[in-house]
Design a protein around this motif. Structure first.
Motif, PDB file in Angstrom:
ATOM      1  N   MET A 180       0.827  -1.206   0.000  1.00  0.00           N
ATOM      2  CA  MET A 180       0.000   0.000   0.000  1.00  0.00           C
ATOM      3  C   MET A 180       0.865   1.261   0.000  1.00  0.00           C
ATOM      4  O   MET A 180       0.613   2.212  -0.745  1.00  0.00           O
ATOM      5  CB  MET A 180      -0.921  -0.017   1.214  1.00  0.00           C
ATOM      6  CG  MET A 180      -1.815   1.223   1.362  1.00  0.00           C
ATOM      7  SD  MET A 180      -1.044   2.557   2.324  1.00  0.00           S
ATOM      8  CE  MET A 180      -0.909   1.803   3.940  1.00  0.00           C
ATOM      9  N   GLU A 181       1.918   1.260   0.818  1.00  0.00           N
ATOM     10  CA  GLU A 181       2.802   2.420   0.876  1.00  0.00           C
ATOM     11  C   GLU A 181       3.517   2.646  -0.456  1.00  0.00           C
ATOM     12  O   GLU A 181       3.680   3.786  -0.904  1.00  0.00           O
ATOM     13  CB  GLU A 181       3.827   2.238   1.994  1.00  0.00           C
ATOM     14  CG  GLU A 181       3.242   2.256   3.398  1.00  0.00           C
ATOM     15  CD  GLU A 181       4.323   2.177   4.457  1.00  0.00           C
ATOM     16  OE1 GLU A 181       4.804   3.229   4.897  1.00  0.00           O
ATOM     17  OE2 GLU A 181       4.694   1.051   4.830  1.00  0.00           O
ATOM     18  N   ILE A 182       3.941   1.561  -1.085  1.00  0.00           N
ATOM     19  CA  ILE A 182       4.609   1.674  -2.388  1.00  0.00           C
ATOM     20  C   ILE A 182       3.644   2.211  -3.439  1.00  0.00           C
ATOM     21  O   ILE A 182       4.018   3.036  -4.289  1.00  0.00           O
ATOM     22  CB  ILE A 182       5.174   0.306  -2.825  1.00  0.00           C
ATOM     23  CG1 ILE A 182       6.257  -0.172  -1.849  1.00  0.00           C
ATOM     24  CG2 ILE A 182       5.736   0.388  -4.234  1.00  0.00           C
ATOM     25  CD1 ILE A 182       7.486   0.685  -1.814  1.00  0.00           C
ATOM     26  N   VAL A 183       2.395   1.755  -3.391  1.00  0.00           N
ATOM     27  CA  VAL A 183       1.390   2.251  -4.342  1.00  0.00           C
ATOM     28  C   VAL A 183       1.163   3.750  -4.149  1.00  0.00           C
ATOM     29  O   VAL A 183       1.096   4.517  -5.117  1.00  0.00           O
ATOM     30  CB  VAL A 183       0.059   1.473  -4.184  1.00  0.00           C
ATOM     31  CG1 VAL A 183      -1.064   2.171  -4.940  1.00  0.00           C
ATOM     32  CG2 VAL A 183       0.215   0.044  -4.674  1.00  0.00           C
ATOM     33  N   VAL A 184       1.043   4.180  -2.903  1.00  0.00           N
ATOM     34  CA  VAL A 184       0.856   5.612  -2.637  1.00  0.00           C
ATOM     35  C   VAL A 184       2.060   6.414  -3.128  1.00  0.00           C
ATOM     36  O   VAL A 184       1.917   7.484  -3.730  1.00  0.00           O
ATOM     37  CB  VAL A 184       0.624   5.858  -1.131  1.00  0.00           C
ATOM     38  CG1 VAL A 184       0.643   7.354  -0.813  1.00  0.00           C
ATOM     39  CG2 VAL A 184      -0.704   5.247  -0.695  1.00  0.00           C
ATOM     40  N   LEU A 185       3.247   5.891  -2.880  1.00  0.00           N
ATOM     41  CA  LEU A 185       4.448   6.564  -3.364  1.00  0.00           C
ATOM     42  C   LEU A 185       4.447   6.625  -4.889  1.00  0.00           C
ATOM     43  O   LEU A 185       4.815   7.650  -5.483  1.00  0.00           O
ATOM     44  CB  LEU A 185       5.691   5.836  -2.860  1.00  0.00           C
ATOM     45  CG  LEU A 185       7.048   6.401  -3.306  1.00  0.00           C
ATOM     46  CD1 LEU A 185       7.180   7.873  -2.928  1.00  0.00           C
ATOM     47  CD2 LEU A 185       8.193   5.587  -2.701  1.00  0.00           C
ATOM     48  N   ALA A 186       4.023   5.531  -5.533  1.00  0.00           N
ATOM     49  CA  ALA A 186       3.952   5.519  -6.997  1.00  0.00           C
ATOM     50  C   ALA A 186       2.947   6.554  -7.506  1.00  0.00           C
ATOM     51  O   ALA A 186       3.190   7.218  -8.528  1.00  0.00           O
ATOM     52  CB  ALA A 186       3.575   4.118  -7.490  1.00  0.00           C
ATOM     53  N   VAL A 187       1.819   6.689  -6.807  1.00  0.00           N
ATOM     54  CA  VAL A 187       0.828   7.709  -7.187  1.00  0.00           C
ATOM     55  C   VAL A 187       1.438   9.105  -7.105  1.00  0.00           C
ATOM     56  O   VAL A 187       1.246   9.942  -7.990  1.00  0.00           O
ATOM     57  CB  VAL A 187      -0.424   7.606  -6.286  1.00  0.00           C
ATOM     58  CG1 VAL A 187      -1.344   8.806  -6.511  1.00  0.00           C
ATOM     59  CG2 VAL A 187      -1.171   6.313  -6.567  1.00  0.00           C
TER      60      VAL A 187
END
Length: 520
Positions: free
Chosen positions: A177-184
């Motif tokens: 989830m944190e990686i996805v938010v960072l990717a966003v």
């Protein structure tokens, strides 16, 4: 039902921590962690978006060269990661730097290393829990921060008690989830830059605003290296790391070593990318930010809001709130392993050396770590200045332990190891009755090969000047520089904690000497 740990019990010889599967019934931790699990624990503890909270302060301190700061910090911490990789092959046991200092420097230094690491393994999770409680309170103001903080401690403690693989799976979901938010954030920032260009020069995050200042960059590096604290927690799971693709088999120490180094590299790349984009999009200059210290803590959020929109600011805030709690989960797990290892070697109350038969985790050590963390976090949450006070005293313990780690590399490879000395001297905890490194079938060798892993450092060839002298000396210099730059409060608390540890060590030494005299 909890069972007897490895230290000093006859039956523990059957459960070789350094061997293969291990069994909770004999007091051994279970070798079930894969490379991915180890990497997840390290990245969780560090947190992929760790720079968010100190981005503004580093941008102001470095005169705008925040990305260069993180690149230099990554190289600086690489010395410590490399030393961990060397020592985990020498002594692949729970306890991390506590074990390595015992191997390389002796019993007393090992206790001091473990004692100092204990301070931060207990307090860093408390800071993370408190940060989570404050962030969740901002989203739901009707619930006091201390309630959210206590809830976060309870949930993550239950996950840790349920088993190391269960906690790793939950951690993987949160990390994803944190990686996805960072990717966003990265995609949104790139789209904004393509559409409207950068408010400042493309090279400024690397060179600074208005000219490069080496002094300013180095001053910021001394703070930025603290973002990496946590990758070392991977080494605490050395007795739970398997070597094969299924998490079992030979090569566990190599797997831990690769995970430590990989975690640092991945974190360094993530930190550099997000700070580079944020620095390009900042609505104010580094000089303006330096003149407004009150705005530095929220600088990253303000940048996301002004460049993309409030939705991205809120998304990052939620990610940080949840991520902080699970960073504390990884820290609590590492703290439990440290307490377990010290208790197994009779340096802490023996009750914490028990491994639960059902879950295969050191339940009492985990509960002890959780209790201390809960008291510190909730107590700070009930004070207006609690976060500032708690944050000001962490890190010195871990940095001191890092210094002893580097000294241990030199001590083992140049002195103790070359003498053919057994890994922990006369006390024999690694051999003796408990046989943790190989049980009855393997002695000091076990399934992982020679004591030095595949490299065979214990008995093969001379030490390397570069790997076993230059690198640890450079790492030690970095640690000293950071400790010198630490706050006076942190230095005071670290000094008091060190003195307390030396007193405990002296008392234990006196007690053992008297016991030895009575037996004689």
């Amino acid at each position: 039902m909890p069972v007897t740990g490895g230290g000093g019990e006859e039956g523990a010889a059957d459960g070789a921590a350094g061997g293969g599967g291990g069994s909770a019934a004999t007091g051994a931790l279970r070798r079930t962690l894969t490379f991915r699990d180890l990497l997840v624990y390290g990245l969780l503890f560090i947190a992929p978006m760790a720079p968010v909270g100190i981005f503004g302060a580093l941008q102001a301190t470095s005169h705008g060269a925040v990305t260069l700061v993180y690149l230099v910090a990554t190289v600086a911490m690489a010395f410590t990661a490399f030393s961990y990789a060397q020592m985990v092959r020498v002594a692949p046991r729970a306890g991390s730097v506590y074990t390595y200092a015992r191997v390389g420097l002796g019993e007393g230094a090992g206790f001091v290393a473990g004692w100092m690491a204990m301070l931060d393994y207990l307090l860093i999770p408390a800071v993370a829990y408190l940060f989570s409680g404050i962030a969740l309170h901002a989203l739901v103001p009707s619930v006091h921060p201390w309630v959210w903080t206590a809830l976060a401690v309870a949930v993550t403690t239950l996950l840790n008690l349920s088993g190391v693989r269960t906690a790793a799976r939950a951690g993987f979901a949160v990390l994803a989830m944190e990686i996805v938010v960072l990717a966003v954030f990265v995609v949104s920032a790139v789209v904004e830059l393509i559409a409207h260009g950068a408010p400042r020069g493309w090279a400024e995050p690397l060179t600074g605003e208005g000219g490069f200042s080496a002094g300013a960059v180095l001053a910021a590096v001394s703070v930025a290296v603290l973002s990496y604290l946590g990758f070392d927690a991977i080494a605490s799971f050395a007795e739970e790391a398997g070597g094969g693709e299924d998490g079992r088999g030979p090569g566990g120490p190599d797997r831990v070593a690769r995970a430590v180094l990989s975690c640092l590299v991945v974190a360094g790349v993530l930190f550099a990318v997000q700070t580079y984009l944020a620095a390009l999009l900042m609505p104010v200059s580094a000089a303006e930010l330096a003149a407004r210290p009150a705005e530095q803590g929220a600088a990253f959020y303000a940048t996301a809001d002004s460049a993309v929109g409030r939705w991205l600011q809120d998304l990052v805030a939620v990610s940080k709130a949840v991520g902080a709690a699970f960073a504390a989960l990884a820290g609590q797990a590492a703290a439990g392993r440290l307490l377990f290892a010290m208790a197994r070697d009779r340096r802490l109350p023996g009750a914490m050396s028990k491994v639960d038969a059902g879950s295969g985790v050191p339940r009492r050590a985990l509960l002890g770590a959780a209790l201390v963390t809960l008291v510190a976090a909730v107590g700070a949450a009930r004070r207006d200045d609690g976060l500032a006070q708690l944050s000001s005293i962490v890190n010195v313990g871990a940095l001191t332990a890092f210094g002893l780690l580097h000294a241990s590399v030199i001590g083992w490879f140049w002195i103790r190891g070359r003498r053919g000395r057994p890994p922990l001297g006369r006390s024999g905890e690694l051999v003796g009755r408990s046989g943790e490194l190989g049980g009855r079938g393997g002695g000091l060798v076990g399934r992982t090969g020679e004591l030095g892993g595949r490299t065979g450092e214990l008995g093969g060839g001379p030490p390397s000047v570069l790997r076993h002298a230059v690198v640890p000396l450079l790492g030690l210099a970095v640690v000293v520089a950071v400790v010198v730059e630490a706050s006076a409060t942190a230095q005071l608390v670290g000094g008091v904690w060190l003195v307390a540890g030396l007193v405990v060590l002296a008392v234990q030494h006196g007690g053992r000497a008297r016991a030895g005299g009575m037996r004689g």
